[in-house]
Design a protein around this motif. Structure first.
Motif, mmCIF file in Angstrom:
data_model
loop_
_atom_site.group_PDB
_atom_site.id
_atom_site.type_symbol
_atom_site.label_atom_id
_atom_site.label_comp_id
_atom_site.label_asym_id
_atom_site.label_seq_id
_atom_site.Cartn_x
_atom_site.Cartn_y
_atom_site.Cartn_z
ATOM 1 N N GLU A 81 0.817 -1.210 0.000
ATOM 2 C CA GLU A 81 0.000 0.000 0.000
ATOM 3 C C GLU A 81 0.855 1.267 0.000
ATOM 4 N N LYS A 82 1.941 1.258 0.777
ATOM 5 C CA LYS A 82 2.778 2.456 0.853
ATOM 6 C C LYS A 82 3.574 2.692 -0.421
ATOM 7 N N ASP A 83 3.585 1.707 -1.332
ATOM 8 C CA ASP A 83 4.289 1.841 -2.604
ATOM 9 C C ASP A 83 3.328 2.155 -3.753
ATOM 10 N N ALA A 101 0.788 11.107 -7.408
ATOM 11 C CA ALA A 101 2.087 10.458 -7.577
ATOM 12 C C ALA A 101 1.936 8.956 -7.339
ATOM 13 N N ASP A 102 2.639 8.186 -8.153
ATOM 14 C CA ASP A 102 2.729 6.739 -7.972
ATOM 15 C C ASP A 102 4.052 6.455 -7.273
ATOM 16 N N ARG A 103 3.982 5.846 -6.091
ATOM 17 C CA ARG A 103 5.188 5.633 -5.282
ATOM 18 C C ARG A 103 5.850 4.285 -5.547
ATOM 19 N N GLY A 155 16.073 17.203 -11.271
ATOM 20 C CA GLY A 155 16.667 17.501 -9.970
ATOM 21 C C GLY A 155 15.961 16.861 -8.794
ATOM 22 N N LEU A 156 14.842 16.176 -9.044
ATOM 23 C CA LEU A 156 14.137 15.509 -7.952
ATOM 24 C C LEU A 156 14.966 14.322 -7.464
ATOM 25 N N ASP A 157 15.309 14.331 -6.202
ATOM 26 C CA ASP A 157 16.145 13.273 -5.628
ATOM 27 C C ASP A 157 15.343 12.565 -4.544
ATOM 28 N N GLY A 158 14.752 11.432 -4.875
ATOM 29 C CA GLY A 158 13.953 10.694 -3.916
ATOM 30 C C GLY A 158 12.593 10.337 -4.490
ATOM 31 N N ARG A 159 11.753 9.788 -3.634
ATOM 32 C CA ARG A 159 10.439 9.321 -4.042
ATOM 33 C C ARG A 159 9.370 10.206 -3.426
ATOM 34 N N ILE A 160 8.378 10.612 -4.218
ATOM 35 C CA ILE A 160 7.334 11.510 -3.752
ATOM 36 C C ILE A 160 6.392 10.771 -2.804
ATOM 37 N N LYS A 161 6.184 11.370 -1.643
ATOM 38 C CA LYS A 161 5.300 10.791 -0.635
ATOM 39 C C LYS A 161 3.950 11.498 -0.589
ATOM 40 N N SER A 162 3.924 12.788 -0.965
ATOM 41 C CA SER A 162 2.697 13.576 -0.880
ATOM 42 C C SER A 162 2.745 14.698 -1.907
ATOM 43 N N VAL A 163 1.566 15.080 -2.433
ATOM 44 C CA VAL A 163 1.457 16.094 -3.487
ATOM 45 C C VAL A 163 0.351 17.083 -3.122
ATOM 46 N N LEU A 188 5.687 19.243 -2.560
ATOM 47 C CA LEU A 188 5.927 17.804 -2.555
ATOM 48 C C LEU A 188 6.646 17.410 -1.270
ATOM 49 N N VAL A 189 6.211 16.319 -0.670
ATOM 50 C CA VAL A 189 7.005 15.689 0.378
ATOM 51 C C VAL A 189 7.793 14.573 -0.299
ATOM 52 N N VAL A 190 9.110 14.663 -0.240
ATOM 53 C CA VAL A 190 9.994 13.730 -0.943
ATOM 54 C C VAL A 190 10.814 12.953 0.080
ATOM 55 N N GLU A 191 10.856 11.641 -0.087
ATOM 56 C CA GLU A 191 11.584 10.774 0.832
ATOM 57 C C GLU A 191 12.869 10.275 0.182
ATOM 58 N N ASN A 192 13.947 10.367 0.946
ATOM 59 C CA ASN A 192 15.243 9.914 0.444
ATOM 60 C C ASN A 192 16.072 9.435 1.627
ATOM 61 N N ASP A 193 16.537 8.188 1.558
ATOM 62 C CA ASP A 193 17.356 7.599 2.628
ATOM 63 C C ASP A 193 16.687 7.704 3.993
#
Length: 616
Positions: free
Chosen positions: A416-418, A434-436, A460-468, A479-484
């Motif tokens: 679900e989180k993906d 966004a599709d995670r 330049g987006l570095d990471g996966r979008i969590k929220s739009v 955007l909330v972007v998750e990375n590491d």
């Protein structure tokens, strides 16, 4: 450059700065200045009331180099309009070449100041000092704020005048350096307004007003400075997606002086000859830009008169401005929406204290598809919902009998989180999601919420979008972007390619991209949820490194707005705010759906509900 340090005793001469508030003169302590050796750091002015006036004092006779540096830095925290007193600490040549308007470097504390060698200069009549500190932000020549990080280190050189024996600064960095608390006392954030260059809102084809935040000196004729800034055009970051209705070269009439509203709250703005041939419709747009901008600064302006060449071009009040352009903060949603315990889309009146919910008309309210997140178009005619497992996105009409149809987007993420994020509508009626899926992460846009999704490029987006979340103006996206394992809140600029008739005939959609993503909450390492909460502000729930979850407002440029943060609330999972700040903040927490009416505490709306949203 300037002086600032939080919470310490102020070691500065009474000759440096005088404070005036409510008709009283408050002098700083009269500690003596060292005649030689290191300066241990320029202490900050403890956070002063914003009504406190600060006046610079000129250098005293035979002041040693350390006192000259200290006095100069202190003078730069004053309300001297043109830094005339600060320039008295410089040699004649340095005063001519120094450009304080080029930038303001904001440091966590005031610059630490350490005496050094003569910097390669001959003789005992030359000394240098190194200014050091930790960067917080940089305000550039356009008055645009940008978070900064890292160490700051710059040299200041002094020389002794051979004729009169007085020490003066003859080499210094361009711009100003100032500690954070002095910056907050001296400067204020104000939105100037332009129009989205490639958008229309609603049947009336109103242009969308877009806020462009800048910082101006709080007590140095901010009204006139804001008008000049507006006429100079948008900041470089926003420029590619907005337009101004002022003809190129438009400026205030020569000798216009300070702009002040009359006793009827009307401001007259005299422009130069570049605006003399402007028609009424264009003048009304110019006046709307002025009125929106000035009302971001003060409540003392209700009407604007635009003149050019001494003749009146147009007069516009608040109602007239609302008819000219659509501004997100002026649009009042009819309903607040959320998902009830049966996974249906329900609603309550937006400004009501009632807790009586009703299912929305159409299949989304009838429970034809169990939902986990939703978004409602800004005209409140259409809604989009993500299925409870996150795999599909549906779009349905909010009218009785409206059918839901097939999903418009599908995700193949394994968990679900993906899968799909909550969707968001822009002012054009386009739908974003966004599709995670880590194997194929995508940011998608559907024109008018239908058709083939357009994959949005985000260089330049570095990471996966969590929220739009898309702003009401349709040209900015959060955007909330998750990375590491860490999340960042970023704000980007939406650019749409010009229509190509050949590509349209082949069924291709115009390209859409998000450029120049920049941090809006740089101190947070974990972002739980966020929402737009005004033309240039967001509310965000997150956590700093080593801290606990907190709720705060942030500006789109990464600065912190004035005023209190929302009351604390534990276990927040989702937040919803309207651009219209008269409507209560709403959250989904451990207590269910709760709201924060103005002047009250958090109140429970329903225990069994989730995913609250206002239109957008």
């Amino acid at each position: 450059m300037g002086a600032d340090r939080e919470g310490g005793a102020r070691r500065t001469s009474a000759r440096a700065v005088a404070y005036v508030a409510c008709g009283a003169v408050l002098l700083t302590g009269c500690a003596s200045m060292p005649d030689n050796g290191d300066l241990r750091g320029v202490e900050s002015t403890p956070r002063q009331d914003t009504q406190v006036r600060v006046f610079a004092m000129p250098p005293r006779e035979d002041a040693p180099p350390s006192e000259i540096v200290q006095g100069f830095l202190e003078a730069l925290t004053s309300d001297d309009p043109h830094y005339a007193t600060a320039k008295q600490y410089l040699t004649a040549q340095a005063a001519k070449s120094w450009r304080p308007e080029l930038s303001t470097m904001v440091l966590a504390d005031g610059p630490d100041t350490e005496a050094g060698p003569a910097g390669g200069r001959e003789g005992g009549d030359n000394v240098s000092f190194t200014l050091t500190g930790t960067k917080v932000a940089l305000v550039d020549a356009e008055q645009s704020y940008a978070p900064a990080e890292g160490a700051y280190s710059r040299q200041v050189y002094l020389t002794r005048d051979k004729k009169n024996g007085q020490w003066r600064i003859d080499g210094l960095p361009p711009g100003v350096v100032m500690g954070q608390s002095d910056f907050q006392r001296n400067y204020m954030s104000v939105n100037k307004y332009y129009f989205a260059s490639n958008s229309a809102v609603g049947a009336a084809s109103q242009p969308a007003a877009v806020a462009d935040p800048v910082y101006v000196r709080r007590r140095v004729d901010p009204m006139t400075h804001m008008v000049r800034s507006l006429l100079n055009g948008p900041t470089a970051w926003l420029g590619p997606v907005v337009r101004s209705s002022f003809p190129t070269g438009t400026a205030l009439e020569k000798g216009a002086g300070s702009l002040t509203p009359d006793d009827q709250n009307k401001l007259t703005v005299p422009l130069n000859g570049k605006a003399t041939r402007v028609g009424l419709a264009k003048c009304n747009e110019m006046a709307a830009q002025l009125l929106f901008t000035l009302q971001s600064l003060t409540t003392a302006v209700d009407e604007v008169e635009v003149q050019a060449g001494g003749a009146q071009l147009c007069v516009l009040d608040e109602d007239g401005a609302a008819a000219v352009a659509a501004r997100g903060s002026a649009e009042r949603p009819e309903y607040l929406y959320f998902i009830d315990g049966e996974h249906r889309l329900v609603r309550i009146p937006g400004g009501s204290r009632s807790s009586n919910t009703e299912p929305v008309p159409g299949e989304l309210g009838e429970g034809a598809q169990a939902l986990r997140s939703v978004a409602v178009s800004r005209d409140e005619d259409t809604a989009a919902g993500v299925a409870i497992d996150g795999k599909e996105l549906y779009v349905g009409s909010l009218v009785s009998g409206g059918s839901l149809g097939e999903p418009v987007v599908r995700s193949t993420g394994r968990t679900e989180k993906d899968r799909l994020t909550a969707p968001s509508w822009d002012a054009r009626g386009d739908l974003w999601v966004a599709d995670r899926n880590p194997e194929k992460p995508r940011l998608l846009m559907l024109q008018e919420g239908k058709g083939e999704p357009v994959e949005v490029e985000a260089p330049g987006l570095d990471g996966r979008i969590k929220s739009v979340r898309v702003a009401a103006d349709g040209v900015r996206i959060a955007l909330v972007v998750e990375n590491d394992g860490k999340q960042s809140l970023l704000v980007g600029r939406i650019e749409r390619a010009a229509k190509d008739e050949t590509r349209e005939k082949d069924g291709e959609q115009p390209g859409v991209s998000v450029f120049e993503l920049r941090p809006a909450a740089p101190a947070l390492e974990e972002v739980t949820t966020m929402s737009w909460a005004g033309d240039g502000r967001l509310v965000v729930v997150g956590r700093e490194e080593g801290g606990v979850q907190q709720m705060q407002y942030v500006q789109v440029d990464g600065s912190t707005p004035e005023g209190p943060a929302p009351d604390a609330l534990t276990g927040v999972k989702a937040i919803a705010a309207a651009e219209d700040d008269r409507l209560p903040l709403v959250a989904y927490s451990e207590d269910g759906i709760v709201r924060l009416p103005d002047g009250a505490q958090w109140q429970t709306v329903v225990k069994d509900g989730s995913a609250p949203v206002y239109p957008g």
